[in-house]
Scaffold this active site. Structure first.
Site, PDB file in Angstrom:
ATOM      1  N   ASP A 109       0.872  -1.179   0.000  1.00  0.00           N
ATOM      2  CA  ASP A 109       0.000   0.000   0.000  1.00  0.00           C
ATOM      3  C   ASP A 109       0.913   1.235   0.000  1.00  0.00           C
ATOM      4  O   ASP A 109       1.330   1.706  -1.062  1.00  0.00           O
ATOM      5  CB  ASP A 109      -0.895  -0.114   1.243  1.00  0.00           C
ATOM      6  CG  ASP A 109      -1.898   1.000   1.383  1.00  0.00           C
ATOM      7  OD1 ASP A 109      -1.896   1.913   0.552  1.00  0.00           O
ATOM      8  OD2 ASP A 109      -2.694   0.987   2.332  1.00  0.00           O
ATOM      9  N   ARG A 171     -10.248 -13.259   5.723  1.00  0.00           N
ATOM     10  CA  ARG A 171      -9.064 -13.892   5.119  1.00  0.00           C
ATOM     11  C   ARG A 171      -9.421 -15.171   4.364  1.00  0.00           C
ATOM     12  O   ARG A 171      -8.721 -15.586   3.457  1.00  0.00           O
ATOM     13  CB  ARG A 171      -8.053 -14.289   6.208  1.00  0.00           C
ATOM     14  CG  ARG A 171      -7.404 -13.147   6.915  1.00  0.00           C
ATOM     15  CD  ARG A 171      -6.237 -13.667   7.740  1.00  0.00           C
ATOM     16  NE  ARG A 171      -5.818 -12.733   8.773  1.00  0.00           N
ATOM     17  CZ  ARG A 171      -5.041 -11.676   8.563  1.00  0.00           C
ATOM     18  NH1 ARG A 171      -4.592 -11.413   7.368  1.00  0.00           N
ATOM     19  NH2 ARG A 171      -4.710 -10.887   9.562  1.00  0.00           N
TER      20      ARG A 171
HETATM   21  P1  5GP Z   1       1.938  -0.646   3.718  1.00  0.00           P
HETATM   22  O1  5GP Z   1       2.990  -0.592   4.777  1.00  0.00           O
HETATM   23  O2  5GP Z   1       2.454  -1.007   2.352  1.00  0.00           O
HETATM   24  O3  5GP Z   1       1.127   0.620   3.671  1.00  0.00           O
HETATM   25  O4  5GP Z   1       0.898  -1.738   4.162  1.00  0.00           O
HETATM   26  C1  5GP Z   1       1.154  -3.075   4.013  1.00  0.00           C
HETATM   27  C2  5GP Z   1       0.204  -3.916   4.814  1.00  0.00           C
HETATM   28  O5  5GP Z   1      -1.016  -3.229   5.045  1.00  0.00           O
HETATM   29  C3  5GP Z   1      -0.179  -5.157   4.034  1.00  0.00           C
HETATM   30  O6  5GP Z   1       0.678  -6.212   4.306  1.00  0.00           O
HETATM   31  C4  5GP Z   1      -1.571  -5.431   4.531  1.00  0.00           C
HETATM   32  O7  5GP Z   1      -1.513  -6.200   5.706  1.00  0.00           O
HETATM   33  C5  5GP Z   1      -2.116  -4.067   4.873  1.00  0.00           C
HETATM   34  N1  5GP Z   1      -2.956  -3.527   3.789  1.00  0.00           N
HETATM   35  C6  5GP Z   1      -2.666  -2.524   2.935  1.00  0.00           C
HETATM   36  N2  5GP Z   1      -3.674  -2.309   2.078  1.00  0.00           N
HETATM   37  C7  5GP Z   1      -4.642  -3.198   2.423  1.00  0.00           C
HETATM   38  C8  5GP Z   1      -5.944  -3.485   1.871  1.00  0.00           C
HETATM   39  O8  5GP Z   1      -6.458  -2.895   0.912  1.00  0.00           O
HETATM   40  N3  5GP Z   1      -6.611  -4.498   2.487  1.00  0.00           N
HETATM   41  C9  5GP Z   1      -6.127  -5.182   3.555  1.00  0.00           C
HETATM   42  N4  5GP Z   1      -6.899  -6.150   4.045  1.00  0.00           N
HETATM   43  N5  5GP Z   1      -4.908  -4.951   4.071  1.00  0.00           N
HETATM   44  C10 5GP Z   1      -4.183  -3.962   3.507  1.00  0.00           C
END
Ligand code: 5GP
Length: 181
Positions: A109, A171
Site C-alpha cells: 500500500d 481472510r
Molecule cells: P503498507 O505498509 O504497504 O502501507 O501496508 C502493508 C500492509 O497493510 C499489508 O501487508 C496489509 O496487511 C495491509 N494492507 C494494505 N492495504 C490493504 C488493503 O487494501 N486491504 C487489507 N486487508 N490490508 C491492507
C-alpha cells in the site's frame, strides 16, 4: 464464473472485485518468471504473515526449482489504514547472508512495511532481495521498492479476501472483495 454477491464484514460492505481463477492464473505467470530468474540460485522465499499465507501457498505450488521457505510475521497494520511502523519481525530463523531472498507479501500500500522490513534485512547481506506481491496500490506507494513480481496493480481502495483481512475477518474468502463506495 459468477462471483458471489455483496458482503457485509463487521461494519463495512464489500463488493466482488477479483475471482479466484483470475488470481491463480496470474500467480502461475509469476511462478514461471521466478522459476526462470532463480534457476540454480536456491532462492529463499520469505512470506510475510498473516496476510500472505494463501498467496504464498499458491505461489510456491508454481515453483519447480529448488528453494527454501521461511515465514516471518510483522506487526504493523490496524483496521483500514497503515500505521507505517513495523513493530516487530518475528520468526526468521534462517541465515540470509549470501542468499537470494524473495519476500512474499499480500499487498503493498504505502510500501512502508516492506521498506522497513528490507532495512532490517540489509545488515545480514543477502545476495539479492526481491519482492513478490499479489497487489500494489501504485497511487499510494511512498518509497522505492524492488517490486519485481507484482500480481495486480489496483486502485487505492481497501480489499479483503484470499488472505487479506478487515480487523481479523475475511481472510478465508477465496475471491477478493473491494470496499463498497
Ligand atoms: P503498507 O505498509 O504497504 O502501507 O501496508 C502493508 C500492509 O497493510 C499489508 O501487508 C496489509 O496487511 C495491509 N494492507 C494494505 N492495504 C490493504 C488493503 O487494501 N486491504 C487489507 N486487508 N490490508 C491492507
Amino acid at each position: 464464473m459468477v462471483l458471489s454477491r455483496e458482503l457485509q464484514v463487521l461494519d463495512l460492505k464489500f463488493v466482488p472485485f477479483l475471482d479466484h481463477s483470475q488470481i491463480l492464473e496470474r500467480i502461475s505467470e509469476l511462478g514461471t518468471s521466478i522459476n526462470q530468474d532463480f534457476e540454480n540460485k536456491l532462492p529463499l522465499f520469505i512470506p510475510i504473515l498473516n496476510g500472505a499465507f494463501i498467496f504464498a501457498a499458491d505461489l510456491l505450488k508454481e515453483i519447480c526449482i529448488p528453494c527454501e521457505v521461511s515465514f516471518v510475521k510483522v506487526a504493523s497494520y490496524m483496521g483500514e489504514s497503515t500505521s507505517g511502523q513495523v513493530e516487530e519481525v518475528l520468526g526468521l530463523k534462517t541465515d540470509i547472508r549470501g542468499r537470494h531472498i524473495i519476500l512474499v507479501e499480500d499487498i503493498v500500500d504505502t510500501g512502508l512495511t516492506m521498506s522497513q522490513l528490507i532495512k532490517s534485512f540489509m545488515p545480514f547481506q543477502p545476495a539479492s532481495l526481491s519482492i513478490a506481491t499479489l497487489f500494489v496500490k501504485p497511487d499510494s506507494v511512498q518509497v522505492e521498492l524492488p517490486l519485481t513480481y507484482v500480481g495486480f496493480e489496483i486502485e487505492n481502495k481497501f480489499i479483503i479476501g484470499y488472505g487479506l483481512d478487515y480487523n481479523g475477518q475475511g481472510r478465508n474468502f477465496r475471491d477478493i472483495y473491494q470496499k463498497a463506495d
